[in-house]
Design an enzyme around this catalytic site. Structure first.
Site, short mmCIF file in Angstrom:
data_model
loop_
_atom_site.label_atom_id
_atom_site.label_comp_id
_atom_site.label_asym_id
_atom_site.label_seq_id
_atom_site.Cartn_x
_atom_site.Cartn_y
_atom_site.Cartn_z
N SER A 26 0.80 -1.23 0.00
CA SER A 26 0.00 0.00 0.00
C SER A 26 0.84 1.28 0.00
O SER A 26 0.46 2.25 -0.68
CB SER A 26 -0.95 0.01 1.20
OG SER A 26 -1.89 -1.02 1.05
N LYS A 75 -9.68 -5.10 11.24
CA LYS A 75 -10.76 -4.54 10.42
C LYS A 75 -12.13 -4.56 11.13
O LYS A 75 -12.97 -3.71 10.86
CB LYS A 75 -10.89 -5.32 9.11
CG LYS A 75 -9.78 -5.06 8.11
CD LYS A 75 -10.11 -5.78 6.83
CE LYS A 75 -8.96 -5.86 5.90
NZ LYS A 75 -9.32 -6.45 4.61
N ASN A 96 -12.00 -0.96 6.21
CA ASN A 96 -10.56 -0.97 5.85
C ASN A 96 -10.03 0.44 5.62
O ASN A 96 -8.85 0.62 5.36
CB ASN A 96 -10.30 -1.85 4.62
CG ASN A 96 -10.87 -1.27 3.34
OD1 ASN A 96 -11.57 -0.26 3.35
ND2 ASN A 96 -10.57 -1.90 2.22
N GLY A 136 -15.85 -19.37 -2.34
CA GLY A 136 -15.33 -18.90 -1.06
C GLY A 136 -16.39 -18.21 -0.25
O GLY A 136 -17.42 -17.76 -0.81
N ARG A 165 -20.48 -22.04 6.21
CA ARG A 165 -20.02 -20.64 6.09
C ARG A 165 -20.70 -19.97 4.90
O ARG A 165 -21.02 -18.78 4.95
CB ARG A 165 -18.50 -20.58 5.91
CG ARG A 165 -17.74 -20.94 7.16
CD ARG A 165 -16.26 -20.68 6.98
NE ARG A 165 -15.92 -19.26 7.12
CZ ARG A 165 -14.75 -18.74 6.74
NH1 ARG A 165 -13.82 -19.48 6.20
NH2 ARG A 165 -14.51 -17.45 6.91
#
Ligand code: NAP
Length: 299
Positions: A26, A75, A96, A136, A165
């Site tokens: 970043s 976060k 974030n 995912g 999940r």
């Protein structure tokens, strides 16, 4: 010797808090954005030890930072210190990007916006009326599912190795979206099931948000070698290291349009910069920086 006059008492301060932060890219992106825009600003990564989050957040606020990014593992935890959060953060339960203004802290999550801008630019595609499969069910899957469901997708199916999940993600996102008037858009199935194969077959867009195939386990893929893509499908992998995952190579060989997560990484950072500086940077201004940054990621 030449004096370094880049930082002064007027320099705009931004940064990143997280732990670990040693491998973050970043600063390269954000400091390049400051240079490119001709703004006297700096972006500094700060490693925050366990138990020190509140002190770190208060410290940045008291030091006049304009804003900062938040990465793993803070976060979710950082929400406790924010005065206001936007709809996206409310939906995801994670921020974030933080903007400091006066004595207040405002929370944002730029993953969804970053993905959307990158997807449009990298593939030329959109989500209006589309059937979308998300591989995912972690934090990234949640951000992308929520975003895609609000930009006109007909259905978003969450497909995960651990089906519970996927179910939890889909139910949570549906609950919030229904309350906001979007209708019930997401469904869920278990990876490696007949239902998953059927859902994937009819998808217009397949997005991998699992870490399967990420360096160093580059021989992994969330889909088996005998999975058959249709050439009309767009396949996006949020992984950017390697630049071409096994999944993307497989899809490309089947004639699909493919793209990796480098663009998402770039644009979620650009969005954070835009929030802090209160500007929108047009795409043509970003073209050179985007290609330099993607080259840098591949080194
Ligand atoms: P996460 O919350 O830990 O979720 C990981 C997901 O991957 C889970 O659904 C997990 O399934 C699944 N998974 C892991 N190994 C698998 C395997 N071998 N086969 C099938 N499924 C597997 O992670 P995250 O924070 O969402 O991040 C996921 C990926 O996105 C990472 O590679 C990360 O680097 C990338 N990412 C990219 C960007 C970008 O800007 N390009 C931004 C954020 C994240 P189970 O639930 O069954 O464990």
């Amino acid at each position: 010797m030449q004096l370094d006059t880049r930082v002064s008492g007027k320099t705009v301060l931004t940064g990143l808090i997280g732990n670990p932060i040693e491998h973050t890219v970043s600063p390269v992106l954000q400091n390049s954005l400051f240079s490119m825009m001709g703004i006297d600003g700096i972006y500094i990564p700060v490693k925050v030890p366990d138990g020190m989050l509140e002190d770190a957040v208060n410290g940045l606020k008291a030091s006049g930072f304009t804003g900062f990014n938040v990465t793993i593992p803070y976060k979710e935890d950082v929400l406790r210190f924010l005065d206001e959060i936007n709809e996206e953060v409310e939906l995801l339960g994670a921020a974030n990007t933080i903007r400091c203004s006066g004595d207040k802290l405002y929370g944002y999550n730029t993953d969804g916006d970053g993905f959307l801008r990158a997807f449009r630019e990298q593939t030329g595609g959109g989500f209006e009326g589309k059937l979308v499969g998300i591989l995912g069910a972690g934090g990234t899957a949640r951000a992308l599912t929520a975003k895609i469901a609000t930009v006109g997708a007909e259905k978003v199916t969450v497909i995960n190795r651990t089906p519970e999940r996927a179910q939890e993600l889909s139910l949570n996102v549906n609950r919030v979206l229904e309350a906001k008037g979007y209708g019930k858009i997401t469904g869920h199935v278990a990876l490696d099931s007949k239902e998953a194969a059927d859902a994937l077959e009819e998808c217009d867009v397949i997005i991998n948000t699992t870490s399967a195939g990420m360096y160093p386990k580059v021989d992994n893929s969330p889909l088996s070698d005998d999975f058959k893509f249709r050439r009309e499908q767009i396949v996006y992998d949020v992984i950017y290291n390697p630049a071409e995952t096994k999944l993307l190579a497989h899809a490309k060989k089947s004639g699909c349009r493919t793209a990796n997560g480098a663009g998402m990484l770039f644009y979620q950072g650009v969005r954070a910069f835009e929030i802090w500086m209160g500007i929108d940077i047009p795409g043509n201004k970003l073209r050179d920086l985007s290609s330099e940054f993607i080259k840098y990621l591949a080194e």
